[in-house]
Motif scaffolding. Structure first.
Motif, mmCIF file in Angstrom:
data_model
loop_
_atom_site.group_PDB
_atom_site.id
_atom_site.type_symbol
_atom_site.label_atom_id
_atom_site.label_comp_id
_atom_site.label_asym_id
_atom_site.label_seq_id
_atom_site.Cartn_x
_atom_site.Cartn_y
_atom_site.Cartn_z
ATOM 1 N N VAL A 360 32.974 41.017 59.832
ATOM 2 C CA VAL A 360 34.023 40.397 60.652
ATOM 3 C C VAL A 360 33.711 38.912 60.779
ATOM 4 C CG1 VAL A 360 35.279 40.503 62.834
ATOM 5 C CG2 VAL A 360 34.298 42.582 61.861
ATOM 6 N N GLN A 361 34.038 38.196 59.736
ATOM 7 C CA GLN A 361 33.764 36.764 59.651
ATOM 8 C C GLN A 361 34.930 36.088 58.932
ATOM 9 O OE1 GLN A 361 31.080 35.379 60.988
ATOM 10 N NE2 GLN A 361 29.649 37.098 61.244
ATOM 11 N N GLU A 362 35.184 34.838 59.277
ATOM 12 C CA GLU A 362 36.285 34.102 58.649
ATOM 13 C C GLU A 362 36.103 33.992 57.141
ATOM 14 O OE1 GLU A 362 38.710 29.859 59.122
ATOM 15 O OE2 GLU A 362 36.896 30.265 60.303
ATOM 16 N N HIS A 363 34.854 33.747 56.707
ATOM 17 C CA HIS A 363 34.632 33.557 55.276
ATOM 18 C C HIS A 363 34.260 34.859 54.563
ATOM 19 C CE1 HIS A 363 30.932 32.699 57.527
ATOM 20 N NE2 HIS A 363 30.275 33.224 56.512
ATOM 21 N N CYS A 364 34.512 36.016 55.211
ATOM 22 C CA CYS A 364 34.286 37.309 54.564
ATOM 23 C C CYS A 364 35.593 38.081 54.372
ATOM 24 C CB CYS A 364 33.305 38.149 55.378
ATOM 25 S SG CYS A 364 31.610 37.548 55.364
ATOM 26 N N GLN A 365 36.697 37.373 54.400
ATOM 27 C CA GLN A 365 37.992 38.018 54.165
ATOM 28 C C GLN A 365 38.231 38.145 52.657
ATOM 29 O OE1 GLN A 365 39.731 39.252 56.941
ATOM 30 N NE2 GLN A 365 37.695 38.668 57.667
ATOM 31 N N PRO A 366 38.953 39.190 52.229
ATOM 32 C CA PRO A 366 39.206 39.377 50.788
ATOM 33 C C PRO A 366 39.875 38.163 50.162
ATOM 34 C CG PRO A 366 39.847 41.327 52.018
ATOM 35 C CD PRO A 366 39.538 40.265 53.037
ATOM 36 N N THR A 367 39.390 37.785 49.004
ATOM 37 C CA THR A 367 39.953 36.663 48.257
ATOM 38 C C THR A 367 40.264 37.120 46.839
ATOM 39 O OG1 THR A 367 37.746 35.914 47.609
ATOM 40 C CG2 THR A 367 38.664 34.978 49.632
ATOM 41 N N GLU A 368 40.683 36.187 46.018
ATOM 42 C CA GLU A 368 40.976 36.515 44.615
ATOM 43 C C GLU A 368 39.675 36.565 43.823
ATOM 44 O OE1 GLU A 368 43.862 37.419 43.362
ATOM 45 O OE2 GLU A 368 44.739 37.269 45.362
ATOM 46 N N ALA A 369 38.871 37.566 44.095
ATOM 47 C CA ALA A 369 37.609 37.719 43.371
ATOM 48 C C ALA A 369 37.880 38.196 41.951
ATOM 49 C CB ALA A 369 36.698 38.699 44.096
ATOM 50 N N GLY A 370 36.935 37.938 41.051
ATOM 51 C CA GLY A 370 37.139 38.303 39.657
ATOM 52 C C GLY A 370 36.925 39.769 39.359
ATOM 53 N N CYS A 371 36.217 40.475 40.246
ATOM 54 C CA CYS A 371 35.943 41.892 40.012
ATOM 55 C C CYS A 371 35.627 42.558 41.338
ATOM 56 C CB CYS A 371 34.785 42.072 39.024
ATOM 57 S SG CYS A 371 33.190 41.475 39.652
ATOM 58 N N TRP A 372 35.550 43.878 41.323
ATOM 59 C CA TRP A 372 35.293 44.635 42.545
ATOM 60 C C TRP A 372 33.932 44.283 43.131
ATOM 61 C CZ3 TRP A 372 31.595 48.270 43.993
ATOM 62 C CH2 TRP A 372 31.871 48.964 45.184
ATOM 63 N N THR A 373 32.904 44.162 42.297
ATOM 64 C CA THR A 373 31.565 43.852 42.790
ATOM 65 C C THR A 373 31.528 42.486 43.459
ATOM 66 O OG1 THR A 373 30.604 45.191 41.008
ATOM 67 C CG2 THR A 373 29.127 43.669 42.155
ATOM 68 N N ALA A 374 32.182 41.509 42.858
ATOM 69 C CA ALA A 374 32.236 40.175 43.462
ATOM 70 C C ALA A 374 32.929 40.227 44.810
ATOM 71 C CB ALA A 374 32.953 39.206 42.530
ATOM 72 N N ASN A 375 33.972 41.047 44.919
ATOM 73 C CA ASN A 375 34.674 41.178 46.191
ATOM 74 C C ASN A 375 33.776 41.804 47.249
ATOM 75 O OD1 ASN A 375 37.349 41.045 47.676
ATOM 76 N ND2 ASN A 375 36.884 43.222 47.871
ATOM 77 N N GLN A 376 32.951 42.781 46.846
ATOM 78 C CA GLN A 376 32.016 43.392 47.795
ATOM 79 C C GLN A 376 31.034 42.350 48.347
ATOM 80 O OE1 GLN A 376 31.907 46.972 48.807
ATOM 81 N NE2 GLN A 376 33.944 46.338 48.156
ATOM 82 N N ILE A 377 30.584 41.477 47.485
ATOM 83 C CA ILE A 377 29.639 40.444 47.913
ATOM 84 C C ILE A 377 30.340 39.415 48.793
ATOM 85 C CG2 ILE A 377 28.177 38.549 47.087
ATOM 86 C CD1 ILE A 377 27.590 40.306 44.609
#
Length: 451
Positions: A360-377
């Motif tokens: 629950v952080q401002e910079h932990c919201q879903p973005t246009e990540a390149g892959c599922w693993t990158a989105n998890q990080i």
């Protein structure tokens, strides 16, 4: 002798339904883990759990019989209670939680296979010789055993009415359970599935009910982290919003925001979270009542878990809630109140702090990540990275991005691995969490819904 064919065990992986019934008894993670996922889409968690030896898992998957959707009885809509599912003869459906009642045929996931995933797999194979090497070390087991003995001592003191033992109880039990129940759920504690199954229950009686926890944590949160349409963790503090993409609550007929900001719901509910995870959430399955603010129960238990088993699993939690009132209330009412309230409130404060700061952080919201693993990080926050004491006290939750990208690695290995998105320490992470919650729920900061 005529062999009896086991009933189908449908799982959906990569858009295809397979029958895991014949594989369940030899599954390294145990039959129980597959049974808990019966009828669900497990695409992302399948690939995450089998990162280390993906080739072996892919070969086993290829041998499983495929099922056509016409062979399956899917529910008429999401979130149906057990009695209705039984009446329909239906599975629970692909998604534990979904705001889209249409339940898409393909899980809405970013691409699983990626260069990042390949790099992580290569790193794991350099560091660990086999699956056993990734699990709890002897030192981890010794520390856990010491914490377990201390937890027993605190519970005995609580039974006897000791104020000191009761005061220490949430902290000591957390230190023990953080290294057992969470790790066991992911198969990160041991290669023995029986050990993992039973060690989950160290979360009882005041952290969470296992049967409620597994679906929402593994199948919802870990697959769709911070996606407000599929991750039920985003909704536990409703009407507080935990996602920037989440629509603001409609207030035309309801009460105004609490103290002018729905972020206060996050604060007061955060003081009672484990009362919900241990008692209120499983009670909703028993009584077939919807979750407040929703039209259905968003925290269901696996269909394989009967109501009787669920009720029996709740008895220790009921005991903790009622015993002090029976034993001490007639003669020591304030004493009884402390013995009743503090174990729940103390553990809830710990639980909320340890779990919510990681996502629950401002910079932990879903973005246009390149892959599922990158989105998890990218949807996880690390703090006090590489510090052994912080890892011990948080059960590895201070390295949440590592855990989400590689969930079967025991947290005792995290300090040696690597650093990613982080905060300085738990205090700064919690401050950033609260700042974000109040900002995203600030009425003056909401976009004009009419525009």
């Amino acid at each position: 002798m005529v062999s009896i064919k086991p009933p189908p065990l449908p799982l959906r992986i990569d858009g295809r339904w397979v029958d895991a019934a014949t594989h369940a008894d030899v599954h390294p993670g145990g039959r129980w883990l597959l049974e808990y996922a019966r009828g669900r889409d497990v695409t992302a968690i399948f690939h995450a759990i089998h990162l280390f030896r993906e080739d072996t898992a892919a070969a086993a998957l290829a041998k499983l019989p495929q099922l056509s959707q016409t062979q399956l009885k899917l529910p008429s809509k999401a979130g149906l209670p057990p009695s209705v599912l039984q009446h329909e003869g239906a599975l629970q459906g692909p998604y534990v939680f979904s705001l889209d009642e249409g339940q898409p045929a393909q899980a809405p996931l970013l691409p699983i296979r990626s260069q990042l995933r390949d790099d992580l797999r290569a790193m794991l194979r350099r560091r660990f010789s086999d699956r056993q090497a990734m699990k709890a070390t002897p030192q981890h087991w010794v520390q856990t055993a010491i914490a377990g003995l201390a937890t027993i001592a605190c519970w005995v003191g609580w039974l006897q009415g000791s104020l000191v033992s009761t005061l220490l109880l949430p902290f000591v039990h957390w230190t023990f359970a953080a290294h057992t129940c969470h790790e066991a759920t992911h198969g990160a504690l041991s290669t023995d599935s029986t050990v993992n199954f039973w060690m989950q229950f160290t979360a009882h009686p005041i952290i969470f009910n296992v049967f409620v926890w597994v679906p929402q944590h593994l199948l919802s949160h870990h697959q769709y982290t911070n996606d407000y349409q599929l991750d039920m963790d985003v909704h536990h503090f409703a009407p507080a919003r935990l996602s920037q993409a989440q629509p603001a609550s409609e207030r035309e007929e309801g009460p105004p925001p609490l103290l002018g900001n729905d972020g206060w719901h996050f604060v007061w509910k955060g003081c009672l979270t484990t009362l919900g995870t241990c008692i209120l959430q499983p009670l909703r399955t028993l009584t077939e009542k919807p979750t407040p603010n929703f039209s259905a129960n968003i925290t269901p238990v696996p269909a394989v878990v009967s109501k009787l088993v669920l009720l029996l699993s709740m008895l220790p939690s009921f005991f903790v809630l009622l015993y002090p009132l029976v034993a001490f209330l007639p003669t020591q009412p304030l004493h009884a109140l402390f013995l009743t309230v503090w174990p729940w409130m103390g553990m809830s404060l710990i639980w909320t702090t340890m779990t919510q700061t990681s996502h629950v952080q401002e910079h932990c919201q879903p973005t246009e990540a390149g892959c599922w693993t990158a989105n998890q990080i990218q949807t996880s926050l690390d703090y006090s990275r590489g510090e052994r004491l912080a890892t011990t006290l948080t059960g590895g939750l201070n390295a949440q991005s590592l855990h989400h990208a590689m969930p079967t690695i025991c947290c005792c290995h995290f300090p040696q691995i690597y650093e990613v998105r982080s905060s300085d320490n738990l205090a700064t992470a919690m401050a950033e969490c609260l700042d974000y919650v109040f900002h995203v729920n600030d009425p003056s900061a909401q976009p004009d819904s009419a525009s």
